[in-house]
Design an enzyme around this catalytic site. Structure first.
Site, PDB file in Angstrom:
ATOM      1  CB  SER A 284      75.569  53.352  49.564  1.00 61.42           C
ATOM      2  OG  SER A 284      74.958  52.111  49.862  1.00 61.42           O
TER       3      SER A 284
ATOM      4  CE  LYS B  46      72.952  60.368  54.300  1.00 59.87           C
ATOM      5  NZ  LYS B  46      73.862  59.587  53.458  1.00 59.87           N
TER       6      LYS B  46
ATOM      7  CB  CYS C  19      66.204  48.865  52.128  1.00 61.21           C
ATOM      8  SG  CYS C  19      65.386  47.618  53.141  1.00 61.21           S
ATOM      9  N   PRO C  20      68.748  49.180  50.059  1.00 59.00           N
ATOM     10  CG  PRO C  20      69.539  49.090  47.857  1.00 59.00           C
ATOM     11  CD  PRO C  20      69.290  50.046  48.996  1.00 59.00           C
ATOM     12  N   GLY C  21      70.706  47.397  50.812  1.00 58.99           N
ATOM     13  CA  GLY C  21      71.701  46.497  51.399  1.00 58.99           C
ATOM     14  C   GLY C  21      73.148  46.797  51.050  1.00 58.99           C
ATOM     15  N   GLY C  22      73.430  48.019  50.595  1.00 58.09           N
ATOM     16  CA  GLY C  22      74.810  48.368  50.222  1.00 58.09           C
ATOM     17  C   GLY C  22      75.802  48.191  51.359  1.00 58.09           C
TER      18      GLY C  22
ATOM     19  CG  ASP D 289      65.080  50.242  55.318  1.00 57.22           C
ATOM     20  OD1 ASP D 289      63.927  50.590  55.012  1.00 57.22           O
ATOM     21  OD2 ASP D 289      66.083  50.912  55.025  1.00 57.22           O
TER      22      ASP D 289
ATOM     23  CG  ASP E  52      61.468  54.445  62.399  1.00 52.96           C
ATOM     24  OD1 ASP E  52      62.685  54.634  62.182  1.00 52.96           O
ATOM     25  OD2 ASP E  52      60.670  55.374  62.590  1.00 52.96           O
TER      26      ASP E  52
END
EC number: 2.1.1.186
Length: 368
Positions: free
Chosen positions: A189, A307, A222-225, A241, A261
């Site tokens: 990502s 999305k 997360c995970p940090g892209g 996150d 959150d």
């Protein structure tokens, strides 16, 4: 007869691209009809008036397209190019149409079937470029300020020939930035955010707007892209996150992990420049979240993903952008809002918002 424009798009989003060009043309009182072939990766829009195609590619700002990757005026489809001389018919289509263009791009649509033609396109480019230069259709040297000649192959021996204007097109071959996945990034990502920087921020403004030492927040990190891209630009990041962040990012000392959150988190510092967000949630909910950050003055620029639903995807995006624009204006906020379905996006679009700070009393100046 050059009364058509061709638009490249992501395969499967031809209807959205067609709806977009039809609507934008109508706003200029230019009328025609879109030809759509599902999963072809392109759309043709045929104007009723001959000069209107050129007017469209001059007057519709390319950066306002969401689903189109490239736009160009094209003539009739060239079919059954003779194998012994494919160059002459292409040159013939351009004589008297354009002079001293600055670049030639021999392209295909972004589909698996079309990609098989890429090797042929590369092979054809050299002799075609020479022939176009001989006829003065192409300038002797590449010139980024002159029009671009496009030869767009849709099948072996079948192509559309046309042109775009370099001040109102995508600078990328096939409308796709060529980015390499960094092997140390936590997820693929990361390329979405890198591409967004290329698409939304002019290269000569990177040093000012993607500056070392800036403070940024990544919601749903997360995970940090996406955090990875900010780390690469030497920013200080609040990663928000409940999940785990890649240890390699935490080890840089630039990332603070807030286990919270993303929809409830509120920043504790007042000098955040960037907000980025790539959360899987309903578009309206994400749009409202980012709008809240901008209205509260918590960030200066934001890049976030929406999305898309299975149906009415174009309408969904337009409604969300309009809602954001309206709410910002109601709060007396000027902002530039642009959206694009990036190459690295899938069933989603990426939105960029830049708040233009007013000089009104009591408001922070745009220089931190």
């Amino acid at each position: 007869m050059n009364n058509k424009i061709a638009l490249y798009c992501r395969s499967g989003f031809e209807k959205e691209c067609a709806a977009e060009i039809t609507e934008k043309a109508a706003q200029l009182e230019i009328f025609g009809f879109a030809r759509v072939k599902e999963n072809s990766g392109y759309v043709l829009f045929e104007c009723y008036q001959l000069e209107d195609a050129d007017r469209l590619i001059r007057e519709i700002p390319f950066r306002e397209f969401i689903f189109a990757r490239q736009m160009m005026v094209v003539g009739e489809l060239l079919k059954d190019l003779p194998p012994e001389d494919r160059v002459s018919p292409i040159v013939g289509m351009l004589v008297g149409v354009i002079e001293k263009a600055g670049e030639l791009r021999v392209e295909v649509a972004d589909t698996n079937e079309s990609k098989e033609l890429l090797k042929f396109c590369r092979k054809l480019t050299v002799p075609l470029r020479s022939a176009l230069r001989e006829q003065k259709i192409l300038s002797a040297r590449e010139n980024a300020h002159r029009p671009v000649v496009h030869v767009f192959f849709i099948a072996p021996g079948c192509c559309y020939v046309g042109y775009s204007y370099s001040n109102n097109n995508s600078p990328f071959y096939m409308g796709i930035p060529r980015l390499k996945f960094p092997s140390d990034a936590p997820s693929r990502s990361t390329l979405k955010l890198e591409e967004a920087f290329h698409v939304f921020i002019p290269a000569d403004e990177w040093e000012e707007r993607l500056a070392s030492g800036m403070h940024a927040v990544d919601l749903g990190a997360c995970p940090g892209g996406w955090t990875y891209q900010l780390v690469q630009r030497s920013m200080m990041i609040q990663a928000v996150d409940n999940g785990l962040m890649a240890q390699s990012l935490m080890d840089t000392g630039q990332v603070t992990h807030n286990r919270a959150d993303g929809f409830k988190y509120e920043p504790t510092r007042s000098n955040i420049y960037w907000l980025v967000c790539d959360m899987v949630e309903k578009p309206t909910k994400v749009t409202q979240l980012i709008t809240k950050w901008l209205v509260n003055g918590w960030c200066r620029e934001a890049i976030f993903n929406l999305k898309l639903p299975m149906k009415k995807r174009y309408e969904e995006v337009v409604q969300n952008l309009a809602m954001m624009d309206e709410q910002l204006k109601e709060n007396g906020i000027n902002a530039d809002i642009h959206a694009k379905q990036l190459y690295h996006d899938r069933e989603e679009v990426t939105v960029h918002v830049r708040r233009i700070w007013s000089g009104a009393p009591g408001r922070r100046d745009e220089r931190y």
